[in-house]
Design a protein around this motif. Structure first.
Motif, PDB file in Angstrom:
ATOM      1  N   VAL A  69       4.280   4.679  -5.042  1.00 63.49           N
ATOM      2  CA  VAL A  69       3.739   5.720  -5.930  1.00 63.49           C
ATOM      3  C   VAL A  69       3.816   7.084  -5.249  1.00 63.49           C
ATOM      4  N   ASP A  70       3.468   7.155  -3.988  1.00 64.62           N
ATOM      5  CA  ASP A  70       3.533   8.420  -3.247  1.00 64.62           C
ATOM      6  C   ASP A  70       4.960   8.973  -3.262  1.00 64.62           C
ATOM      7  N   ARG A  71       5.934   8.107  -3.020  1.00 66.33           N
ATOM      8  CA  ARG A  71       7.329   8.537  -2.969  1.00 66.33           C
ATOM      9  C   ARG A  71       7.814   9.019  -4.338  1.00 66.33           C
ATOM     10  N   LEU A  72       7.488   8.276  -5.379  1.00 63.40           N
ATOM     11  CA  LEU A  72       7.959   8.643  -6.712  1.00 63.40           C
ATOM     12  C   LEU A  72       7.307   9.938  -7.196  1.00 63.40           C
ATOM     13  N   ARG A  73       6.030  10.108  -6.881  1.00 64.64           N
ATOM     14  CA  ARG A  73       5.367  11.355  -7.284  1.00 64.64           C
ATOM     15  C   ARG A  73       5.976  12.563  -6.577  1.00 64.64           C
ATOM     16  N   GLU A  74       6.421  12.371  -5.343  1.00 64.58           N
ATOM     17  CA  GLU A  74       7.101  13.467  -4.646  1.00 64.58           C
ATOM     18  C   GLU A  74       8.378  13.888  -5.372  1.00 64.58           C
ATOM     19  N   LEU A  75       8.972  12.943  -6.108  1.00 61.05           N
ATOM     20  CA  LEU A  75      10.179  13.243  -6.885  1.00 61.05           C
ATOM     21  C   LEU A  75       9.853  13.771  -8.275  1.00 61.05           C
ATOM     22  N   GLY A  76       8.564  13.887  -8.579  1.00 63.96           N
ATOM     23  CA  GLY A  76       8.163  14.385  -9.884  1.00 63.96           C
ATOM     24  C   GLY A  76       8.132  13.331 -10.965  1.00 63.96           C
ATOM     25  N   ILE A  77       8.153  12.051 -10.578  1.00 64.94           N
ATOM     26  CA  ILE A  77       8.120  10.965 -11.567  1.00 64.94           C
ATOM     27  C   ILE A  77       6.672  10.563 -11.807  1.00 64.94           C
ATOM     28  N   PRO A  78       6.158  10.677 -13.021  1.00 64.26           N
ATOM     29  CA  PRO A  78       4.781  10.264 -13.307  1.00 64.26           C
ATOM     30  C   PRO A  78       4.600   8.768 -13.043  1.00 64.26           C
ATOM     31  N   CYS A  79       3.421   8.400 -12.559  1.00 65.90           N
ATOM     32  CA  CYS A  79       3.148   7.011 -12.188  1.00 65.90           C
ATOM     33  C   CYS A  79       1.780   6.580 -12.685  1.00 65.90           C
ATOM     34  N   TYR A  80       1.704   5.336 -13.112  1.00 70.46           N
ATOM     35  CA  TYR A  80       0.433   4.663 -13.334  1.00 70.46           C
ATOM     36  C   TYR A  80       0.328   3.611 -12.240  1.00 70.46           C
ATOM     37  N   GLY A  81      -0.474   3.901 -11.229  1.00 71.13           N
ATOM     38  CA  GLY A  81      -0.611   2.987 -10.104  1.00 71.13           C
ATOM     39  C   GLY A  81      -1.215   3.723  -8.924  1.00 71.13           C
ATOM     40  N   PRO A  82      -1.800   2.987  -7.973  1.00 69.57           N
ATOM     41  CA  PRO A  82      -2.506   3.610  -6.855  1.00 69.57           C
ATOM     42  C   PRO A  82      -1.566   4.081  -5.745  1.00 69.57           C
ATOM     43  N   THR A  83      -1.979   5.135  -5.063  1.00 69.87           N
ATOM     44  CA  THR A  83      -1.307   5.568  -3.844  1.00 69.87           C
ATOM     45  C   THR A  83      -1.508   4.517  -2.761  1.00 69.87           C
ATOM     46  N   ALA A  84      -0.784   4.686  -1.658  1.00 73.79           N
ATOM     47  CA  ALA A  84      -0.936   3.747  -0.552  1.00 73.79           C
ATOM     48  C   ALA A  84      -2.380   3.723  -0.049  1.00 73.79           C
ATOM     49  N   GLY A  85      -3.022   4.894  -0.010  1.00 70.73           N
ATOM     50  CA  GLY A  85      -4.406   4.942   0.442  1.00 70.73           C
ATOM     51  C   GLY A  85      -5.343   4.183  -0.461  1.00 70.73           C
ATOM     52  N   ALA A  86      -5.192   4.365  -1.767  1.00 70.00           N
ATOM     53  CA  ALA A  86      -6.063   3.673  -2.718  1.00 70.00           C
ATOM     54  C   ALA A  86      -5.752   2.185  -2.797  1.00 70.00           C
ATOM     55  N   ALA A  87      -4.507   1.811  -2.559  1.00 71.94           N
ATOM     56  CA  ALA A  87      -4.110   0.398  -2.637  1.00 71.94           C
ATOM     57  C   ALA A  87      -4.701  -0.439  -1.520  1.00 71.94           C
ATOM     58  N   GLN A  88      -5.294   0.200  -0.508  1.00 72.20           N
ATOM     59  CA  GLN A  88      -5.962  -0.552   0.556  1.00 72.20           C
ATOM     60  C   GLN A  88      -7.053  -1.465   0.020  1.00 72.20           C
ATOM     61  N   ILE A  89      -7.587  -1.131  -1.148  1.00 72.93           N
ATOM     62  CA  ILE A  89      -8.680  -1.929  -1.697  1.00 72.93           C
ATOM     63  C   ILE A  89      -8.236  -3.364  -1.947  1.00 72.93           C
ATOM     64  N   GLU A  90      -6.930  -3.573  -2.107  1.00 67.06           N
ATOM     65  CA  GLU A  90      -6.403  -4.935  -2.183  1.00 67.06           C
ATOM     66  C   GLU A  90      -5.634  -5.315  -0.927  1.00 67.06           C
ATOM     67  N   ALA A  91      -4.844  -4.391  -0.404  1.00 68.75           N
ATOM     68  CA  ALA A  91      -3.918  -4.718   0.675  1.00 68.75           C
ATOM     69  C   ALA A  91      -4.620  -5.068   1.977  1.00 68.75           C
ATOM     70  N   SER A  92      -5.862  -4.641   2.139  1.00 65.63           N
ATOM     71  CA  SER A  92      -6.629  -4.979   3.341  1.00 65.63           C
ATOM     72  C   SER A  92      -8.011  -5.477   2.921  1.00 65.63           C
ATOM     73  N   LYS A  93      -8.192  -6.792   2.990  1.00 65.88           N
ATOM     74  CA  LYS A  93      -9.505  -7.341   2.655  1.00 65.88           C
ATOM     75  C   LYS A  93     -10.564  -6.831   3.618  1.00 65.88           C
ATOM     76  N   ALA A  94     -10.159  -6.550   4.847  1.00 65.97           N
ATOM     77  CA  ALA A  94     -11.112  -6.003   5.818  1.00 65.97           C
ATOM     78  C   ALA A  94     -11.570  -4.618   5.367  1.00 65.97           C
ATOM     79  N   TRP A  95     -10.638  -3.746   4.991  1.00 64.12           N
ATOM     80  CA  TRP A  95     -10.995  -2.406   4.506  1.00 64.12           C
ATOM     81  C   TRP A  95     -11.865  -2.514   3.261  1.00 64.12           C
TER      82      TRP A  95
END
Length: 425
Positions: free
Chosen positions: A76-102
């Motif tokens: 999502v971060d990469r695509l938004r840098e290209l100006g492409i609208p996205c429905y989905g979390p950034t890498a930072g927000a995706a931590q809520i799933e990607a790291s159970k510890a976080w």
């Protein structure tokens, strides 16, 4: 653009294909079902560079996140840098799933109820903790993404130590097991909550119930999901409001306050116990097979919802859902979720009733035939005025499908329709 190859992606592509504002859909890599209504791209979900290049090359106008893998890697971060609208979390927000510890630490500091837990990144420390519990039942989880299979329910010290060995020593889930979370085991029944989110606003979807174990009666190994139903009849209005306010809206507000606003589909997996509601884990995408029973119930244009969410304007969209019930039964390869073979011709797809939906997952097209190409092969979705009726329609059609080694549970939605005893986790 969608990324993934599951029944979830087929169901979402099917729903998007019904809107006049979507001229074309691309799915990377897709499956034998998405090939009927979209263009499949031979790109794997973790190949972010290739996905970004394809988005540029195909002049993609919108990206909708459906599965877990790409977002923590920064798609999502990469695509938004290209100006492409996205429905989905950034890498930072995706931590809520990607790291159970976080995620655990996030819930603890924001007052979101979750099982008592301990976090370890060394096997010896985790094993010592298990031995100190005196045989208390626990759930041992790989902290990272493990395709829905990284949680192992343990009834004894020996089982918990074996789970730690599988995750941290034998590395069955790869780097996802670098860190483990050891949860207190709760008893009750599970439900799946989903919400469209735009960073500030959350709009709840109907509740659904997943069936994770491979065998009837919630026995056997944990899987990615063997079936689902919606609505979840045991969720009354009071409980639904509690989940919306105390869990979903509190989470969205807390993430915004911590400078990781969440845009996309938030999916807390919940355990309802005699002591109240607990979040077992957060997911930052649609569930699979939950999406297969939610998309048929959605009456509002899906693209209108996610496009508004991408702009932070979700509150401006009226979202309506059918009162119709839906039951989805997954037909899997024999041996799933462990060892199975593929390449078997699937028979009976032309015998399905017109109003019954079949969403593909582990399928491919070969020499004019649809063949198996994965563990979870198809999700057959029946609809009806009641869950009983939807369940009957689903199973009536599941029986018409065959391939070598085909396996499915025979009790999907049975607990909901018969008010059976709550399942344990």
């Amino acid at each position: 653009l969608l990324v993934g190859s599951g029944g979830r992606e087929h169901a979402i592509a099917w729903k998007l294909s019904q809107t006049r504002d979507v001229d074309a859909i691309l799915v990377a890599p897709g499956n034998g079902g998405t090939a009927d209504l979209a263009t499949n791209l031979s790109i794997q979900p973790k190949d972010i560079d290739a996905i970004v290049a394809a988005a540029r090359g195909h002049r993609i106008d919108f990206y909708m996140a459906t599965m877990d893998d790409p977002q923590p890697l920064g798609l999502v971060d990469r695509l938004r840098e290209l100006g492409i609208p996205c429905y989905g979390p950034t890498a930072g927000a995706a931590q809520i799933e990607a790291s159970k510890a976080w995620s655990k630490q996030f819930m603890q500091r924001n007052g979101i109820r979750t099982p008592a837990s301990s976090i370890f990144d060394r096997f010896d420390d985790a094993a010592a903790h298990v031995r100190s519990l005196g045989g208390a039942p626990v759930v041992v989880k790989a902290s990272g993404l493990a395709a829905g299979k990284g949680a192992i329910v343990c009834d004894s010290d020996d089982e918990a130590l074996a789970a730690l060995d599988a995750i941290m020593v034998r590395r069955e889930f790869g780097s996802a097991g670098d860190t483990v979370v050891i949860d207190e085991r709760l008893y009750g029944w599970e439900t799946s909550a989903h919400a469209f989110c735009d960073g500030r606003t959350a709009r709840m979807m109907p509740f659904s119930s997943d069936h994770k174990r491979a065998l009837d009666g919630d026995h056997g190994l944990n899987t990615g999901g063997m079936g689902a139903c919606s609505p979840a009849l045991r969720i009354d209005h009071k409980l639904a409001e509690q989940i919306r306010v105390d869990i979903v809206e509190r989470t969205i507000a807390a993430m915004a306050s911590e400078s990781v606003p969440f845009n996309g589909t938030l999916f807390p997996g919940l355990m309802i116990t005699p002591d109240g509601v607990f979040v077992i884990e957060f997911n930052a995408r649609f569930g699979d097979p939950e999406a297969q029973v939610l998309m048929p119930r959605l009456e509002t244009d899906l693209f209108a919802i996610v496009e508004a969410a991408s702009r932070g304007s979700l509150e401006d969209v009226e979202i309506t859902w059918s009162d119709e019930a839906a039951v989805g039964v997954v037909v899997a390869s024999g041996g799933y979720p462990e060892h199975y073979t593929t390449g078997h011709t699937i028979h009976g797809l032309d015998a399905i009733d017109p109003d019954v939906l079949v969403f593909h997952a582990g399928t491919a097209r070969r020499n004019g035939n649809v063949v198996t190409a994965g563990g979870r092969v198809l999700t057959v979705v029946g609809r009806g005025a009641t869950l009983d009726e939807a369940r009957r329609r689903a199973y009536d059609n599941v029986r018409r499908i065959s391939f070598e080694g085909a396996h499915y549970r025979t009790d999907i939605a049975a607990a909901e329709t018969a008010a059976a005893s709550p399942v344990e986790r």
